[in-house]
Design an enzyme around this catalytic site. Structure first.
Site, PDB file in Angstrom:
ATOM      1  N   GLY A 164       0.853  -1.181   0.000  1.00  0.00           N
ATOM      2  CA  GLY A 164       0.000   0.000   0.000  1.00  0.00           C
ATOM      3  C   GLY A 164       0.891   1.234   0.000  1.00  0.00           C
ATOM      4  O   GLY A 164       1.882   1.305  -0.732  1.00  0.00           O
TER       5      GLY A 164
ATOM      6  N   ASP B  68      -4.008 -12.869   0.992  1.00  0.00           N
ATOM      7  CA  ASP B  68      -4.807 -12.511   2.164  1.00  0.00           C
ATOM      8  C   ASP B  68      -4.100 -13.065   3.396  1.00  0.00           C
ATOM      9  O   ASP B  68      -4.045 -14.284   3.589  1.00  0.00           O
ATOM     10  CB  ASP B  68      -6.212 -13.120   2.020  1.00  0.00           C
ATOM     11  N   ILE B  69      -3.585 -12.187   4.230  1.00  0.00           N
ATOM     12  CA  ILE B  69      -2.795 -12.659   5.379  1.00  0.00           C
ATOM     13  C   ILE B  69      -3.644 -13.341   6.444  1.00  0.00           C
ATOM     14  O   ILE B  69      -3.108 -13.979   7.342  1.00  0.00           O
ATOM     15  CB  ILE B  69      -1.949 -11.523   6.025  1.00  0.00           C
TER      16      ILE B  69
ATOM     17  N   TYR C 205      -7.935   0.011  16.641  1.00  0.00           N
ATOM     18  CA  TYR C 205      -6.782  -0.102  15.736  1.00  0.00           C
ATOM     19  C   TYR C 205      -5.499  -0.357  16.538  1.00  0.00           C
ATOM     20  O   TYR C 205      -4.768  -1.305  16.267  1.00  0.00           O
ATOM     21  CB  TYR C 205      -6.663   1.187  14.906  1.00  0.00           C
TER      22      TYR C 205
ATOM     23  N   LYS D 146      -3.190  -3.754  16.590  1.00  0.00           N
ATOM     24  CA  LYS D 146      -1.769  -3.715  16.195  1.00  0.00           C
ATOM     25  C   LYS D 146      -0.903  -4.295  17.324  1.00  0.00           C
ATOM     26  O   LYS D 146       0.075  -4.985  17.077  1.00  0.00           O
ATOM     27  CB  LYS D 146      -1.337  -2.278  15.871  1.00  0.00           C
TER      28      LYS D 146
HETATM   29  N1  LIG Z   1      -0.021   5.551   7.171  1.00  0.00           N
HETATM   30  C1  LIG Z   1       0.258   5.942   8.398  1.00  0.00           C
HETATM   31  O1  LIG Z   1       0.098   7.120   8.733  1.00  0.00           O
HETATM   32  C2  LIG Z   1       0.826   4.962   9.401  1.00  0.00           C
HETATM   33  C3  LIG Z   1       1.232   5.460  10.652  1.00  0.00           C
HETATM   34  C4  LIG Z   1       1.777   4.567  11.591  1.00  0.00           C
HETATM   35  C5  LIG Z   1       1.915   3.213  11.283  1.00  0.00           C
HETATM   36  N2  LIG Z   1       1.483   2.756  10.064  1.00  0.00           N
HETATM   37  C6  LIG Z   1       1.618   1.313   9.799  1.00  0.00           C
HETATM   38  O2  LIG Z   1       2.362   1.175   8.613  1.00  0.00           O
HETATM   39  C7  LIG Z   1       1.931   0.003   7.913  1.00  0.00           C
HETATM   40  C8  LIG Z   1       1.631   0.364   6.479  1.00  0.00           C
HETATM   41  O3  LIG Z   1       0.553   1.307   6.463  1.00  0.00           O
HETATM   42  P1  LIG Z   1       0.098   2.021   5.115  1.00  0.00           P
HETATM   43  O4  LIG Z   1      -0.115   3.444   5.439  1.00  0.00           O
HETATM   44  O5  LIG Z   1       0.990   1.654   3.991  1.00  0.00           O
HETATM   45  O6  LIG Z   1      -1.350   1.339   4.926  1.00  0.00           O
HETATM   46  P2  LIG Z   1      -2.166   1.113   3.588  1.00  0.00           P
HETATM   47  O7  LIG Z   1      -1.796   2.071   2.527  1.00  0.00           O
HETATM   48  O8  LIG Z   1      -3.595   1.033   4.019  1.00  0.00           O
HETATM   49  O9  LIG Z   1      -1.673  -0.334   3.105  1.00  0.00           O
HETATM   50  C9  LIG Z   1      -2.069  -1.499   3.760  1.00  0.00           C
HETATM   51  C10 LIG Z   1      -1.720  -2.689   2.905  1.00  0.00           C
HETATM   52  O10 LIG Z   1      -2.216  -3.865   3.544  1.00  0.00           O
HETATM   53  C11 LIG Z   1      -2.912  -4.649   2.602  1.00  0.00           C
HETATM   54  N3  LIG Z   1      -3.918  -5.463   3.266  1.00  0.00           N
HETATM   55  C12 LIG Z   1      -5.046  -5.078   3.909  1.00  0.00           C
HETATM   56  N4  LIG Z   1      -5.723  -6.150   4.345  1.00  0.00           N
HETATM   57  C13 LIG Z   1      -4.997  -7.240   3.987  1.00  0.00           C
HETATM   58  C14 LIG Z   1      -5.172  -8.632   4.133  1.00  0.00           C
HETATM   59  N5  LIG Z   1      -6.243  -9.165   4.759  1.00  0.00           N
HETATM   60  N6  LIG Z   1      -4.240  -9.467   3.617  1.00  0.00           N
HETATM   61  C15 LIG Z   1      -3.163  -8.958   2.985  1.00  0.00           C
HETATM   62  N7  LIG Z   1      -2.928  -7.664   2.809  1.00  0.00           N
HETATM   63  C16 LIG Z   1      -3.851  -6.803   3.302  1.00  0.00           C
HETATM   64  C17 LIG Z   1      -3.504  -3.647   1.642  1.00  0.00           C
HETATM   65  O11 LIG Z   1      -3.838  -4.278   0.414  1.00  0.00           O
HETATM   66  P3  LIG Z   1      -4.973  -3.638  -0.568  1.00  0.00           P
HETATM   67  O12 LIG Z   1      -4.655  -2.176  -0.668  1.00  0.00           O
HETATM   68  O13 LIG Z   1      -4.817  -4.376  -1.840  1.00  0.00           O
HETATM   69  O14 LIG Z   1      -6.281  -3.886   0.111  1.00  0.00           O
HETATM   70  C18 LIG Z   1      -2.335  -2.666   1.505  1.00  0.00           C
HETATM   71  O15 LIG Z   1      -1.421  -3.164   0.575  1.00  0.00           O
HETATM   72  C19 LIG Z   1       0.734  -0.541   8.684  1.00  0.00           C
HETATM   73  O16 LIG Z   1       1.158  -1.598   9.492  1.00  0.00           O
HETATM   74  C20 LIG Z   1       0.291   0.611   9.564  1.00  0.00           C
HETATM   75  O17 LIG Z   1      -0.283   0.140  10.754  1.00  0.00           O
HETATM   76  C21 LIG Z   1       0.951   3.593   9.120  1.00  0.00           C
END
Ligand SMILES: NC(=O)c1ccc[n+]([C@@H]2O[C@H](COP(=O)([O-])OP(=O)(O)OC[C@H]3O[C@@H](n4cnc5c(N)ncnc54)[C@H](OP(=O)(O)O)[C@@H]3O)[C@@H](O)[C@H]2O)c1
Length: 249
Positions: free
Chosen positions: A10, A43-44, A131, A135
């Site tokens: 993502g 799908d994890i 959330y 986590k």
């Molecule tokens: N963005 C932030 O501000 C932020 C801040 C702190 C920590 N984080 C952490 O950083 C990490 C990455 O976040 P991000 O911002 O990149 O999130 P994101 O853009 O929402 O990406 C999440 C990814 O997980 C995939 N996913 C969702 N459900 C799934 C499932 N059941 N099986 C397999 N894959 C699945 C999604 O696939 P699809 O898109 O194809 O559904 C997407 O590729 C996460 O662990 C998040 O908790 C993010």
């Protein structure tokens, strides 16, 4: 690392994927719903799928960026949150153990309640929403199942091509000349996404196992963050109204 699998390409995962690709490294990426030719579908929450996929690819390093980050939706769907952000991580960890892969798992600063700030790795966790709790469950299940891991608790910002997350929301409001609120009592220290992606990859080459906090040394409140974005892009920062969240809740 000879071969890396990035689960969940993502916002962050695709940045790390591109980073490795641009450096001619062997990398396989997955997505769940946003499938494309570039990324495999995984799908994890399904152990058998995770297990057969990783057994086939046999990577040296797995970076798990897969998660559901829809805070409002998760608040009403705790079981689902625990399935994706908890059991999903357990499925990956169990398989990494089986195939002797190192796992870097991306977690969040939301495992803390935010009252103290400047948290150290050994500080007590206290998530305040579903959330954050889900986590934290993922972190716990990972540690119960694998020794060779790094859990990275972080926060990030950057431009998202689908318009998600804080940075895009600020830019959109400024561009559309819309007033919005910036809370002065909400502070954070996010890292810029490209910088974070470089840092995460550096950990892939380290002989270290455990939890790591990655954040900027610049601590900023959300109002000032909005003003900085406005200044950098030349918008009118008077559109940002200063407020305190604590007097609203
Ligand atoms: N963005 C932030 O501000 C932020 C801040 C702190 C920590 N984080 C952490 O950083 C990490 C990455 O976040 P991000 O911002 O990149 O999130 P994101 O853009 O929402 O990406 C999440 C990814 O997980 C995939 N996913 C969702 N459900 C799934 C499932 N059941 N099986 C397999 N894959 C699945 C999604 O696939 P699809 O898109 O194809 O559904 C997407 O590729 C996460 O662990 C998040 O908790 C993010």
């Amino acid at each position: 690392m000879d071969k890396t699998v990035i689960i969940g390409c993502g916002f962050l995962g695709s940045k790390i994927f591109t980073n490795l690709k641009n450096n001619n490294k062997k990398v396989i990426g997955t997505n769940f719903q946003n499938t494309s030719n570039e990324f495999k579908k995984l799908d994890i929450t399904n152990f058998d799928l995770v297990n057969s996929f990783l057994n086939k690819e046999k990577p040296d390093l797995v970076i798990n960026c897969a998660a559901n980050t829809d805070i409002d939706y998760l608040e009403k769907n705790e079981k689902f949150a625990n399935m994706v952000n908890g059991i999903g991580v357990e499925n990956i960890a169990k398989t990494c153990k089986e195939i002797s892969s190192k796992l870097i798992h991306i977690s969040t600063d939301s495992v803390f309640d935010g009252t103290q700030g400047l948290y150290k790795e050994e500080d007590d966790v206290k998530p305040i929403n579903v959330y954050g709790k889900s986590k934290l469950l993922g972190e716990k299940l990972l540690q119960e199942n694998l020794d060779d891991f790094i859990i990275i608790r972080t926060n990030l910002f950057g431009y998202h091509h689908q318009g998600k997350f804080l940075f895009n929301w600020i830019l959109k409001n400024l561009k559309e000349n819309k007033e919005f609120t910036g809370f002065e009592d909400i502070i954070f220290n996010p890292l810029e996404i490209s910088f974070l992606s470089d840092l995460i990859l550096k950990f892939g080459n380290m002989e270290y196992s455990g939890i790591v906090h990655l954040g900027s040394d610049e601590i900023i409140n959300k109002y000032d963050f909005g003003c900085e974005v406005s200044d950098i892009f030349g918008f009118n920062k008077k559109l940002i109204k200063k407020d305190l969240l604590s007097i609203q809740v």
